[in-house]
Every structure is written in C-alpha cells, then in structure tokens.
Scaffold this motif. Structure first.
Motif, mmCIF file in Angstrom:
data_model
loop_
_atom_site.group_PDB
_atom_site.id
_atom_site.type_symbol
_atom_site.label_atom_id
_atom_site.label_comp_id
_atom_site.label_asym_id
_atom_site.label_seq_id
_atom_site.Cartn_x
_atom_site.Cartn_y
_atom_site.Cartn_z
ATOM 1 N N PRO A 154 -1.492 -0.899 -9.820
ATOM 2 C CA PRO A 154 -2.538 -0.225 -9.454
ATOM 3 C C PRO A 154 -3.578 -1.346 -8.916
ATOM 4 O O PRO A 154 -3.437 -2.662 -9.218
ATOM 5 C CB PRO A 154 -3.324 0.439 -10.797
ATOM 6 C CG PRO A 154 -2.484 -0.404 -11.830
ATOM 7 C CD PRO A 154 -1.209 -0.837 -11.398
ATOM 8 N N PHE A 212 -11.281 1.674 -9.459
ATOM 9 C CA PHE A 212 -11.354 3.082 -8.957
ATOM 10 C C PHE A 212 -12.381 3.319 -8.142
ATOM 11 O O PHE A 212 -13.617 2.865 -8.353
ATOM 12 C CB PHE A 212 -11.539 3.873 -10.155
ATOM 13 C CG PHE A 212 -10.680 4.016 -11.203
ATOM 14 C CD1 PHE A 212 -9.410 4.528 -11.169
ATOM 15 C CD2 PHE A 212 -10.778 3.148 -12.463
ATOM 16 C CE1 PHE A 212 -8.263 4.399 -12.186
ATOM 17 C CE2 PHE A 212 -9.886 3.047 -13.572
ATOM 18 C CZ PHE A 212 -8.689 3.775 -13.238
ATOM 19 N N GLU A 253 -10.203 9.540 -9.116
ATOM 20 C CA GLU A 253 -9.045 8.474 -9.187
ATOM 21 C C GLU A 253 -9.120 8.254 -10.803
ATOM 22 O O GLU A 253 -8.021 8.167 -11.529
ATOM 23 C CB GLU A 253 -9.428 7.304 -8.262
ATOM 24 C CG GLU A 253 -9.269 7.263 -6.853
ATOM 25 C CD GLU A 253 -9.665 6.219 -5.997
ATOM 26 O OE1 GLU A 253 -9.128 6.301 -4.757
ATOM 27 O OE2 GLU A 253 -9.989 5.149 -6.617
ATOM 28 N N PHE A 304 -6.229 9.333 -13.406
ATOM 29 C CA PHE A 304 -5.581 8.077 -14.222
ATOM 30 C C PHE A 304 -5.548 8.479 -15.699
ATOM 31 O O PHE A 304 -4.794 8.179 -16.275
ATOM 32 C CB PHE A 304 -6.380 6.712 -14.050
ATOM 33 C CG PHE A 304 -5.672 5.788 -14.735
ATOM 34 C CD1 PHE A 304 -4.661 4.870 -14.363
ATOM 35 C CD2 PHE A 304 -6.394 5.190 -15.984
ATOM 36 C CE1 PHE A 304 -4.194 3.815 -15.383
ATOM 37 C CE2 PHE A 304 -6.035 4.332 -16.838
ATOM 38 C CZ PHE A 304 -4.775 3.540 -16.350
ATOM 39 N N TYR A 336 -4.127 5.788 -5.201
ATOM 40 C CA TYR A 336 -4.319 6.788 -6.101
ATOM 41 C C TYR A 336 -4.044 8.199 -5.387
ATOM 42 O O TYR A 336 -3.457 9.341 -5.991
ATOM 43 C CB TYR A 336 -5.807 6.834 -6.633
ATOM 44 C CG TYR A 336 -5.848 6.134 -7.722
ATOM 45 C CD1 TYR A 336 -5.186 5.983 -8.883
ATOM 46 C CD2 TYR A 336 -6.513 4.708 -7.669
ATOM 47 C CE1 TYR A 336 -5.168 5.109 -9.911
ATOM 48 C CE2 TYR A 336 -6.303 3.884 -8.634
ATOM 49 C CZ TYR A 336 -5.846 3.994 -9.755
ATOM 50 O OH TYR A 336 -5.832 3.100 -10.520
ATOM 51 N N TRP A 377 -0.395 8.141 -6.406
ATOM 52 C CA TRP A 377 -0.448 8.580 -7.768
ATOM 53 C C TRP A 377 -0.564 10.025 -8.003
ATOM 54 O O TRP A 377 0.115 10.558 -8.844
ATOM 55 C CB TRP A 377 -1.593 7.672 -8.366
ATOM 56 C CG TRP A 377 -1.848 7.990 -10.076
ATOM 57 C CD1 TRP A 377 -2.245 8.948 -10.679
ATOM 58 C CD2 TRP A 377 -1.736 7.114 -10.943
ATOM 59 N NE1 TRP A 377 -2.009 8.728 -12.029
ATOM 60 C CE2 TRP A 377 -1.660 7.415 -12.244
ATOM 61 C CE3 TRP A 377 -1.228 5.482 -10.945
ATOM 62 C CZ2 TRP A 377 -1.633 6.582 -13.347
ATOM 63 C CZ3 TRP A 377 -0.982 5.007 -12.017
ATOM 64 C CH2 TRP A 377 -1.368 5.413 -13.259
#
Length: 115
Positions: free
Chosen positions: A18, A27, A32, A36, A77, A80
């Motif tokens: 990350p 972030f 985001e 997370f 993200y 992600w």
C-alpha cells in the motif's frame, strides 16, 4: 482500529504494497481508509486468510497493468476495492447483485459525500 498490527502483515514493497509516506499508510480519501479498516476487521475476525486477499489484490493490479490505457490514473485502493469485492463474492458474504447495487449507490453520490 490500530493499523500498526495490521500493517505488519502488509507488503512493504512489490505490487501489493500500500501507499506509504515515512512508513505510515496513506489514504487520499475517507472511503479508502474505511475500506482498509473493513477489510482488516473481517480478516482479524477470521473470515478469510490474508494470503487469499493478497492474491486477489495482486491479480487485480496485474489485470489493470496488462489492460490499462495511458490516460488512466493509478489508484491503489480502486484495485483493493476490486479485490475486496471479488473476495466478498467468492466467500458468499454478499450476493453479486446486492454488491453491484451497493457499489452503484455509493458511486453515484456527489463528490465530497464521504459516507
């Protein structure tokens, strides 16, 4: 949630690592950090193995890398989120149609609406 314990299992470099500044997770927007935190909470609750998610994240990044267009901006993200959505569907935590509806609803909110 304490990100220090969580960040010990996160990659420090490579495709799944990350974004960080001075060793701290970065972030760019509230969604985001919430995504997370949600991911880490589900993992810490024992609902999935970290390596399973990590593999899906690397796969999502690899797909973007292979298919990207020069005008597309990189967003760690977003990858992600794609991996998390795939994990939710794979584990049957959320039906695909329901997940698609929720993603669409959140995506349609006006800019600056952070929840």
């Amino acid at each position: 949630m304490d990100n220090k314990g969580s960040s010990q299992m996160l990659d420090q470099d490579g495709p799944a690592a990350p974004p960080r500044t001075n060793g701290e997770l970065v972030f760019e927007s509230p969604w985001e950090s919430r995504l997370f935190g949600l991911t880490m909470s589900l993992h810490e609750a024992g609902l999935f193995d970290w390596e399973e998610f990590r593999s899906l994240l690397i796969e999502a990044i690899g797909i973007w890398d292979a298919e990207r267009h020069p005008e597309e901006d990189w967003s760690y993200y977003e990858h992600w989120a794609a991996a998390f959505e795939k994990l939710l569907a794979k584990k049957n935590f959320c039906a695909s149609a329901e997940l698609d509806g929720r993603v669409a609803a959140f995506s349609s909110r006006p800019h600056g609406h952070d929840h």
